[in-house]
Design a protein around this motif. Sequence first.
Motif, PDB file in Angstrom:
ATOM      1  N   ILE A  73      60.343  -8.491  36.596  1.00 37.44           N
ATOM      2  CA  ILE A  73      61.576  -9.800  37.605  1.00 37.44           C
ATOM      3  C   ILE A  73      60.497 -10.087  38.015  1.00 37.44           C
ATOM      4  O   ILE A  73      60.653 -11.718  38.579  1.00 37.44           O
ATOM      5  CB  ILE A  73      61.974  -8.153  38.289  1.00 37.44           C
ATOM      6  N   LEU A  74      59.582  -9.824  38.973  1.00 36.72           N
ATOM      7  CA  LEU A  74      58.645 -10.369  39.841  1.00 36.72           C
ATOM      8  C   LEU A  74      57.707 -11.551  39.010  1.00 36.72           C
ATOM      9  O   LEU A  74      56.782 -11.801  40.357  1.00 36.72           O
ATOM     10  CB  LEU A  74      58.040  -9.512  40.924  1.00 36.72           C
ATOM     11  N   SER A  75      57.358 -11.095  38.120  1.00 37.69           N
ATOM     12  CA  SER A  75      56.617 -12.051  37.236  1.00 37.69           C
ATOM     13  C   SER A  75      57.493 -12.848  36.657  1.00 37.69           C
ATOM     14  O   SER A  75      56.839 -14.354  35.406  1.00 37.69           O
ATOM     15  CB  SER A  75      56.145 -11.536  36.138  1.00 37.69           C
ATOM     16  N   ALA A  76      58.681 -13.442  36.468  1.00 36.88           N
ATOM     17  CA  ALA A  76      59.574 -14.395  36.475  1.00 36.88           C
ATOM     18  C   ALA A  76      59.885 -15.096  36.781  1.00 36.88           C
ATOM     19  O   ALA A  76      60.298 -16.360  36.769  1.00 36.88           O
ATOM     20  CB  ALA A  76      60.892 -13.654  35.881  1.00 36.88           C
ATOM     21  N   GLN A  77      59.333 -15.500  38.217  1.00 29.53           N
ATOM     22  CA  GLN A  77      59.015 -16.881  38.881  1.00 29.53           C
ATOM     23  C   GLN A  77      58.492 -17.810  38.574  1.00 29.53           C
ATOM     24  O   GLN A  77      57.576 -18.091  39.265  1.00 29.53           O
ATOM     25  CB  GLN A  77      59.302 -16.904  40.402  1.00 29.53           C
ATOM     26  N   LYS A  78      58.083 -18.780  37.526  1.00 27.86           N
ATOM     27  CA  LYS A  78      57.642 -19.423  36.479  1.00 27.86           C
ATOM     28  C   LYS A  78      57.726 -21.039  37.745  1.00 27.86           C
ATOM     29  O   LYS A  78      59.283 -21.715  37.329  1.00 27.86           O
ATOM     30  CB  LYS A  78      57.688 -19.452  35.626  1.00 27.86           C
ATOM     31  N   THR A  79      56.678 -21.177  38.139  1.00 25.97           N
ATOM     32  CA  THR A  79      57.236 -22.443  39.240  1.00 25.97           C
ATOM     33  C   THR A  79      56.241 -23.693  37.885  1.00 25.97           C
ATOM     34  O   THR A  79      56.153 -23.908  37.925  1.00 25.97           O
ATOM     35  CB  THR A  79      56.898 -22.928  40.215  1.00 25.97           C
ATOM     36  N   TRP A  80      57.539 -24.881  37.775  1.00 20.83           N
ATOM     37  CA  TRP A  80      57.074 -25.601  37.131  1.00 20.83           C
ATOM     38  C   TRP A  80      55.793 -27.096  37.624  1.00 20.83           C
ATOM     39  O   TRP A  80      55.590 -27.644  37.304  1.00 20.83           O
ATOM     40  CB  TRP A  80      58.300 -26.704  36.375  1.00 20.83           C
ATOM     41  N   THR A  81      55.994 -27.275  39.214  1.00 18.92           N
ATOM     42  CA  THR A  81      55.414 -28.071  39.969  1.00 18.92           C
ATOM     43  C   THR A  81      54.393 -27.375  41.284  1.00 18.92           C
ATOM     44  O   THR A  81      54.394 -25.820  41.014  1.00 18.92           O
ATOM     45  CB  THR A  81      56.217 -28.973  40.676  1.00 18.92           C
ATOM     46  N   ASP A  82      53.754 -28.069  41.949  1.00 15.71           N
ATOM     47  CA  ASP A  82      53.486 -26.703  42.963  1.00 15.71           C
ATOM     48  C   ASP A  82      54.311 -27.585  44.356  1.00 15.71           C
ATOM     49  O   ASP A  82      53.651 -27.246  45.501  1.00 15.71           O
ATOM     50  CB  ASP A  82      52.169 -27.591  43.301  1.00 15.71           C
ATOM     51  N   THR A  83      55.078 -27.649  44.618  1.00  8.95           N
ATOM     52  CA  THR A  83      56.089 -27.732  45.746  1.00  8.95           C
ATOM     53  C   THR A  83      56.541 -26.449  46.072  1.00  8.95           C
ATOM     54  O   THR A  83      56.940 -25.519  45.457  1.00  8.95           O
ATOM     55  CB  THR A  83      57.878 -29.150  45.073  1.00  8.95           C
ATOM     56  N   HIS A  84      56.875 -26.728  47.339  1.00  7.50           N
ATOM     57  CA  HIS A  84      56.841 -25.647  48.070  1.00  7.50           C
ATOM     58  C   HIS A  84      58.587 -24.706  47.279  1.00  7.50           C
ATOM     59  O   HIS A  84      58.914 -23.716  47.618  1.00  7.50           O
ATOM     60  CB  HIS A  84      56.801 -26.174  49.926  1.00  7.50           C
ATOM     61  N   ASP A  85      59.142 -25.816  47.897  1.00  5.67           N
ATOM     62  CA  ASP A  85      61.131 -25.335  47.632  1.00  5.67           C
ATOM     63  C   ASP A  85      61.404 -25.189  46.322  1.00  5.67           C
ATOM     64  O   ASP A  85      62.106 -24.381  46.318  1.00  5.67           O
ATOM     65  CB  ASP A  85      61.707 -26.566  48.189  1.00  5.67           C
ATOM     66  N   GLU A  86      60.870 -24.836  45.272  1.00  6.49           N
ATOM     67  CA  GLU A  86      61.428 -24.704  44.320  1.00  6.49           C
ATOM     68  C   GLU A  86      61.372 -23.225  43.472  1.00  6.49           C
ATOM     69  O   GLU A  86      61.464 -22.849  42.978  1.00  6.49           O
ATOM     70  CB  GLU A  86      59.844 -25.295  42.918  1.00  6.49           C
ATOM     71  N   MET A  87      60.142 -22.562  44.334  1.00  7.42           N
ATOM     72  CA  MET A  87      59.802 -21.451  44.700  1.00  7.42           C
ATOM     73  C   MET A  87      61.259 -21.085  44.986  1.00  7.42           C
ATOM     74  O   MET A  87      62.605 -19.483  44.041  1.00  7.42           O
ATOM     75  CB  MET A  87      58.778 -20.561  45.203  1.00  7.42           C
ATOM     76  N   LEU A  88      62.056 -21.248  45.975  1.00  3.95           N
ATOM     77  CA  LEU A  88      63.637 -20.932  46.458  1.00  3.95           C
ATOM     78  C   LEU A  88      64.383 -21.193  45.673  1.00  3.95           C
ATOM     79  O   LEU A  88      65.835 -20.281  45.537  1.00  3.95           O
ATOM     80  CB  LEU A  88      64.077 -21.575  47.660  1.00  3.95           C
ATOM     81  N   PHE A  89      65.007 -22.246  44.994  1.00  2.00           N
ATOM     82  CA  PHE A  89      65.285 -23.320  44.195  1.00  2.00           C
ATOM     83  C   PHE A  89      65.592 -21.701  42.799  1.00  2.00           C
ATOM     84  O   PHE A  89      66.536 -21.081  42.579  1.00  2.00           O
ATOM     85  CB  PHE A  89      65.272 -24.336  43.568  1.00  2.00           C
ATOM     86  N   ILE A  90      64.426 -21.418  42.608  1.00  2.00           N
ATOM     87  CA  ILE A  90      64.333 -20.542  41.168  1.00  2.00           C
ATOM     88  C   ILE A  90      64.567 -19.326  41.422  1.00  2.00           C
ATOM     89  O   ILE A  90      65.685 -18.646  41.126  1.00  2.00           O
ATOM     90  CB  ILE A  90      63.197 -20.258  40.393  1.00  2.00           C
ATOM     91  N   ILE A  91      64.321 -18.430  42.810  1.00  2.00           N
ATOM     92  CA  ILE A  91      65.592 -17.321  42.873  1.00  2.00           C
ATOM     93  C   ILE A  91      66.531 -17.089  43.115  1.00  2.00           C
ATOM     94  O   ILE A  91      67.206 -16.316  42.447  1.00  2.00           O
ATOM     95  CB  ILE A  91      63.917 -16.802  44.546  1.00  2.00           C
ATOM     96  N   GLN A  92      67.004 -18.119  44.062  1.00  2.00           N
ATOM     97  CA  GLN A  92      68.087 -18.525  44.488  1.00  2.00           C
ATOM     98  C   GLN A  92      69.125 -18.125  43.015  1.00  2.00           C
ATOM     99  O   GLN A  92      70.341 -17.637  42.856  1.00  2.00           O
ATOM    100  CB  GLN A  92      68.749 -19.404  45.461  1.00  2.00           C
ATOM    101  N   HIS A  93      68.690 -19.438  41.888  1.00  2.00           N
ATOM    102  CA  HIS A  93      69.531 -19.459  40.696  1.00  2.00           C
ATOM    103  C   HIS A  93      69.294 -17.803  39.920  1.00  2.00           C
ATOM    104  O   HIS A  93      70.283 -17.256  39.434  1.00  2.00           O
ATOM    105  CB  HIS A  93      68.914 -19.937  40.106  1.00  2.00           C
ATOM    106  N   GLN A  94      68.101 -17.195  39.987  1.00  2.00           N
ATOM    107  CA  GLN A  94      67.996 -16.170  38.989  1.00  2.00           C
ATOM    108  C   GLN A  94      68.677 -15.295  40.112  1.00  2.00           C
ATOM    109  O   GLN A  94      69.160 -14.077  38.677  1.00  2.00           O
ATOM    110  CB  GLN A  94      66.581 -16.140  39.123  1.00  2.00           C
ATOM    111  N   THR A  95      68.946 -14.642  41.054  1.00  3.75           N
ATOM    112  CA  THR A  95      69.001 -13.549  41.462  1.00  3.75           C
ATOM    113  C   THR A  95      70.883 -13.417  41.749  1.00  3.75           C
ATOM    114  O   THR A  95      71.441 -13.018  41.227  1.00  3.75           O
ATOM    115  CB  THR A  95      69.381 -12.996  43.251  1.00  3.75           C
ATOM    116  N   SER A  96      71.485 -15.123  41.507  1.00  9.85           N
ATOM    117  CA  SER A  96      72.573 -15.521  41.146  1.00  9.85           C
ATOM    118  C   SER A  96      73.114 -14.919  39.798  1.00  9.85           C
ATOM    119  O   SER A  96      74.227 -14.170  39.886  1.00  9.85           O
ATOM    120  CB  SER A  96      73.186 -16.943  41.702  1.00  9.85           C
TER     121      SER A  96
END
Length: 277
Positions: A31-54
């Motif tokens: 579960i915790l290794s599923a947050q693959k970011t595609w850029t080095d921007t700070h907020d992409e992690m928030l975007f991914i986790i919000q949608h994965q948890t949804s």
Amino acid sequence: MTDAYDPSAEGAQMEFDGRMSYGDYLDLEHILSAQKTWTDTHDEMLFIIQHQTSELWMKLAIHEIAAARRSLAAGETRPAFKMLARVARIFEQLNSAWDVLRTMTPSDYTAFRDALGQSSGFQSYQYRQIEFMLGNRNKAMLRPHEHRAGIVQMLEDELAQPSLYDVALRLLNGSIPLPDAVLNRDLSRPWKPDQAVADAWTQVYRNPRKYWELYELAEKLVDFEDYFRRWRFNHVTTVERVIGFKRGTGGTGGVSYLKRMLEVELFPELWHLRTDL
């Protein structure tokens, strides 16, 4: 200075070699290794986790709606009421997630938006399954999943069985007869308001003591749709706050498309009857 507290002194298990641990049970490594970011921007992690948890909350909603539908079909209303109450609270959680995402500014999102390509929440097959389960059925919405045969089959299987509202109407028919056109309609098509159904639900609301279980069922459905509508509304306002009226990454009109979805009523008769009581 007192010694550091050692939970093992009170019997806490501290060694897990060969034993089931918290991380093992929840499969946290995956579960915790599923947050693959595609850029080095700070907020992409928030975007991914919000949608994965949804998506995880939607998986639970599907589990509960399916069980509630089976219980209602079997005439077991009390367990179904508990499950429907839980689904409403699941959507309360999904609503709260938008509050976190709204901390992301337009500049934050623009920095990584191109990395999304054509991906969009519009393509969430779990969300589509929920809508199909509730009766908002549109075969055109199978097309975004045509490249995944298993997903299309799952959604087609859903279209072949009664929606949650269809099952509720069959229960209603047990006390107040409904027309054959309602009971034997084409299940794959979206529900359209029916006057006979409206009259039947109105009868329930005018005599709740006589039809208490149907009355409670109706209110559980309304409670759930209330939270569902709020989720849709929060989706619209979040998107408008972050991208304005730009076209969505998946090609939809963005805010204009989402606003159209606000007009969809899942259980229309249960809302309209309030005007006439």
